[in-house]
Each structure stands twice: as C-alpha cells, then as structure tokens.
Design an enzyme around this catalytic site. Structure first.
Site, PDB file in Angstrom:
ATOM      1  N   HIS A  80      39.909   6.800   7.201  1.00 21.97           N
ATOM      2  CA  HIS A  80      39.705   6.384   8.589  1.00 21.97           C
ATOM      3  C   HIS A  80      40.140   4.931   8.819  1.00 21.97           C
ATOM      4  O   HIS A  80      40.630   4.595   9.891  1.00 21.97           O
ATOM      5  CB  HIS A  80      38.249   6.635   9.000  1.00 21.97           C
ATOM      6  N   GLY A 105      46.612  24.629  11.118  1.00 18.00           N
ATOM      7  CA  GLY A 105      47.313  23.369  11.372  1.00 18.00           C
ATOM      8  C   GLY A 105      48.612  23.241  10.590  1.00 18.00           C
ATOM      9  O   GLY A 105      49.566  22.620  11.064  1.00 18.00           O
ATOM     10  N   HIS A 116      43.788  19.186  10.511  1.00 15.08           N
ATOM     11  CA  HIS A 116      42.555  19.703   9.886  1.00 15.08           C
ATOM     12  C   HIS A 116      41.401  18.844  10.403  1.00 15.08           C
ATOM     13  O   HIS A 116      41.039  17.837   9.793  1.00 15.08           O
ATOM     14  CB  HIS A 116      42.642  19.613   8.364  1.00 15.08           C
ATOM     15  N   ASP A 176      44.876  16.455   6.728  1.00 17.78           N
ATOM     16  CA  ASP A 176      43.687  16.176   5.916  1.00 17.78           C
ATOM     17  C   ASP A 176      43.016  17.488   5.499  1.00 17.78           C
ATOM     18  O   ASP A 176      41.903  17.786   5.911  1.00 17.78           O
ATOM     19  CB  ASP A 176      42.734  15.304   6.772  1.00 17.78           C
ATOM     20  N   GLU A 187      41.576  23.475  13.907  1.00 22.87           N
ATOM     21  CA  GLU A 187      40.466  23.761  12.988  1.00 22.87           C
ATOM     22  C   GLU A 187      40.369  25.283  12.840  1.00 22.87           C
ATOM     23  O   GLU A 187      40.402  26.014  13.823  1.00 22.87           O
ATOM     24  CB  GLU A 187      39.145  23.168  13.517  1.00 22.87           C
ATOM     25  N   SER A 211      37.575  12.172  12.020  1.00 25.04           N
ATOM     26  CA  SER A 211      38.851  11.736  12.609  1.00 25.04           C
ATOM     27  C   SER A 211      38.981  12.095  14.094  1.00 25.04           C
ATOM     28  O   SER A 211      39.493  11.270  14.864  1.00 25.04           O
ATOM     29  CB  SER A 211      40.028  12.290  11.793  1.00 25.04           C
TER      30      SER A 211
HETATM   31  N1  SAM Z   1      39.935  15.333   9.298  1.00 20.83           N
HETATM   32  C1  SAM Z   1      38.492  15.412   9.258  1.00 20.83           C
HETATM   33  C2  SAM Z   1      37.915  14.013   9.283  1.00 20.83           C
HETATM   34  O1  SAM Z   1      38.560  13.063   8.774  1.00 20.83           O
HETATM   35  O2  SAM Z   1      36.835  13.839   9.831  1.00 20.83           O
HETATM   36  C3  SAM Z   1      37.986  16.186   8.062  1.00 20.83           C
HETATM   37  C4  SAM Z   1      38.660  17.493   7.841  1.00 20.83           C
HETATM   38  S1  SAM Z   1      38.101  18.422   6.452  1.00 20.83           S
HETATM   39  C5  SAM Z   1      38.658  17.502   5.097  1.00 20.83           C
HETATM   40  C6  SAM Z   1      39.220  19.773   6.478  1.00 20.83           C
HETATM   41  C7  SAM Z   1      38.959  20.765   7.595  1.00 20.83           C
HETATM   42  O3  SAM Z   1      40.082  21.639   7.690  1.00 20.83           O
HETATM   43  C8  SAM Z   1      37.761  21.682   7.363  1.00 20.83           C
HETATM   44  O4  SAM Z   1      36.906  21.612   8.479  1.00 20.83           O
HETATM   45  C9  SAM Z   1      38.364  23.081   7.231  1.00 20.83           C
HETATM   46  O5  SAM Z   1      37.558  24.096   7.811  1.00 20.83           O
HETATM   47  C10 SAM Z   1      39.647  22.958   8.002  1.00 20.83           C
HETATM   48  N2  SAM Z   1      40.749  23.856   7.613  1.00 20.83           N
HETATM   49  C11 SAM Z   1      40.968  24.452   6.411  1.00 20.83           C
HETATM   50  N3  SAM Z   1      42.168  25.066   6.422  1.00 20.83           N
HETATM   51  C12 SAM Z   1      42.720  24.838   7.650  1.00 20.83           C
HETATM   52  C13 SAM Z   1      43.965  25.160   8.252  1.00 20.83           C
HETATM   53  N4  SAM Z   1      44.882  25.857   7.578  1.00 20.83           N
HETATM   54  N5  SAM Z   1      44.207  24.755   9.512  1.00 20.83           N
HETATM   55  C14 SAM Z   1      43.278  24.031  10.205  1.00 20.83           C
HETATM   56  N6  SAM Z   1      42.085  23.677   9.678  1.00 20.83           N
HETATM   57  C15 SAM Z   1      41.812  24.066   8.419  1.00 20.83           C
END
Ligand code: SAM
Length: 295
Positions: free
Chosen positions: A19, A155, A42, A175, A126, A108
């Site tokens: 961040h 994503g 993500h 991410d 998501e 994020s």
């Molecule tokens: N970016 C966020 C933050 O910094 O606050 C944290 C994201 S977390 C590491 C990853 C997220 O991606 C999870 O909520 C998961 O459910 C989601 N996810 C997993 N595979 C995905 C995909 N192919 N496309 C979109 N989201 C996905």
C-alpha cells in the site's frame, strides 16, 4: 479455491509494503491533470475490522500496522518524521479511523478510492462469492462510488479488456492470493496480454516470498517479460524475519513495470525505516533494484 480471505492478513507487513508503494504510484501519476484509470485485478473486501473476525484471529496487524504506528509515535515524540512516504501512508490508514484507536484497515480498493480525483476511474475485480458481496456493500458507502466499477469476474483474464484506458493513462495493481499455484502462470499470461495492448502503463505486482519454486522465480519471469516489451522495471522486497521452518509469511515483494523515476528514491528512504520498525531479529532486510530501458 476460495479458502483465502484477505482479512486474515489485513495490516500485515506485506500490506504495508504494497500500500505504501501503491500510494506513491498514484500520487506521482496524478501530478498530471489527465484522467487516470486504475485497475485492481484482485480487490478483496475493501476494508477490514482489526478488532474482530478473521484479522483478530491471525493478529498479523500486530507485527505490521500496529508495530509501525508505535514506531512512528516514538519517532514523532522525539521530533522526527518518518521518511519515504511512511507518514503519508499512515495518514491514509488514520483517515479511515476517526477515533484515535485504529480499528479498521483499508485494503487497496479503499486506499485507491480515497485517492481518486473527479476525473479518475477505479475498476475492481473480485471472484470470491462472499468477498464480492462485502466489497460491493463497502464501496456503495463511499462518496466516490459513482467513479468505481466492481466486477464479479476473473481479474487475470478480464484485465486486457480494459486496456488501453481511454486517456492512455493507467495504473494496474495485480495482487493475487497465489492460493492456486496456477496464479503464477496466469500472472505471466495477463502481463503479456496487457503489455501488448498498453506497453506504457504502470503495473504493480505483489507476491509472497515463499520456499516454493514458483515464488522464487517470479521476479526473473517478470524481468524477461519486461525485456521483451522494452519496459523499465523496479523490484523490491521486504523481509521482516528469517526463521526457517516458520509457516507465517516472513517476506514479500513488489515488481513494478514502468515505475516513475521517483519510486526508487522514495523506497530507498522508506525501506531501511520499515526494516527497523518491523524487523524481528538479524534476518530482517530489504532489496531494491531497478532497470531503465533505453528507447
Ligand atoms: N488487493 C487487496 C488489498 O490490497 O487490500 C487484497 C487482495 S487478496 C491478496 C486477493 C483477492 O483476490 C482475494 O480476495 C481473492 O478472493 C481474490 N481472487 C482470487 N482469484 C481471483 C481472480 N482470478 N480474479 C479476481 N479476484 C480473485
């Protein structure tokens, strides 16, 4: 699939590195008035309680944001300010917590939403069936909600459809949770496709530093992709601990394609402070490397 919930890791040392970098990238790109499109492939749930639920079970924020806040208080008490954008990052966390006690950690999507100017747009992806509902609910509470699109979609594969952005000015955060080992491969494909459509965009990729082979080779794979598209890059890592056999995440990294020239200077100031504030034992260290592509 879908066992990962980011709330377990909210406010961890890995979130701090990610961040802090993200805020610097957005603020740099906003130095020009043209509209900026930001994509978070993500997104997670958007904002997390640190007092109950998953975050209170894992207590990862204790070694992350709470440790950094304590360090900052001690520095401020002796008349010192934290360099490298750390103070600015902490202001974004405090902004979500009107009470003095830090009870919420913005992910994020919330950090990015707060940074949006009227001309900017934010696109969030998501896939988790529960997280997407929480994310939608959280985003709808924001005054910037009209500038934000939330997609219940993959994503990795949908990113290319948003590129290049109409104003040709874009920042992408990738991410993933890497809970699925295939994420490493999906990341490479997504980056190849994205750079083919929008080679001048800024792309920030977060990754965990684990013993698994895929994690260790991620930076080299990204460097090869950058070279084949003539992109500059920056690679940074923050290790807070080096205890063999320990299961908790001890280090993470960011790989940035087409970083602004200011990022390296900023991180060079921030990382030694983060090692000091968050490091546990002699194994704490950082890495900072970059490469400038010549036209
Ligand atoms: N970016 C966020 C933050 O910094 O606050 C944290 C994201 S977390 C590491 C990853 C997220 O991606 C999870 O909520 C998961 O459910 C989601 N996810 C997993 N595979 C995905 C995909 N192919 N496309 C979109 N989201 C996905």
């Amino acid at each position: 699939m879908f066992s990962y919930r980011h709330a377990f890791h909210a406010g961890s040392h890995a979130d701090i590195l990610k961040h802090l970098t993200l805020i610097h990238l957005v603020e740099y790109l906003q130095e020009k008035p043209g509209a900026l499109t930001i994509v978070d492939t993500h997104a997670g749930a958007g904002i997390y309680s640190l007092e109950d639920g998953f975050a209170a079970v894992s207590n990862e924020a204790d070694g992350g944001i709470f440790r950094l806040l304590k360090f900052a208080e001690e520095c401020n008490a002796s008349g010192k300010n934290l360099a490298g954008g750390i103070q600015n990052y902490l202001d974004y966390i405090r902004a979500e917590n009107p009470q003095e006690q830090i009870a919420l950690y913005p992910g994020s999507p919330f950090i990015l939403a707060r940074l949006l100017r009227p001309q900017d747009r934010l696109k969030l992806f998501e896939l988790h069936p529960k997280e997407i509902d929480i994310l939608r609910h959280n985003i709808n509470q924001l005054k910037q909600a009209k500038q934000i699109d939330v997609y219940a979609a993959d994503g990795f594969t949908r990113l290319k459809g948003l590129l290049p952005p109409p104003s040709r000015r874009g920042l992408v955060l990738i991410d993933p949770s890497y809970e699925d080992k295939q994420d490493y491969r999906y990341l490479e494909t997504a980056m190849e496709e994205a750079l083919k459509r929008f080679a001048t965009g800024c792309y920030a990729i977060w990754y965990p530093i684990l013993t698994r082979r895929e994690s260790a080779s991620l930076p080299d794979h990204m460097k090869k992709i950058a070279a084949s598209h003539h992109c500059s890059w920056l690679h940074t890592e923050l290790r807070v601990e080096n205890t063999p056999g320990e299961r908790r995440l001890q280090a993470s990294g960011m790989f940035v394609f087409n970083p602004p020239w200011t990022l390296e200077k900023n991180l060079a100031e921030a990382l030694p402070t983060l090692v000091k504030a968050l490091g546990q034992g002699a194994g704490a260290e950082y890495l900072l490397k970059s490469f400038e592509a010549r036209p």
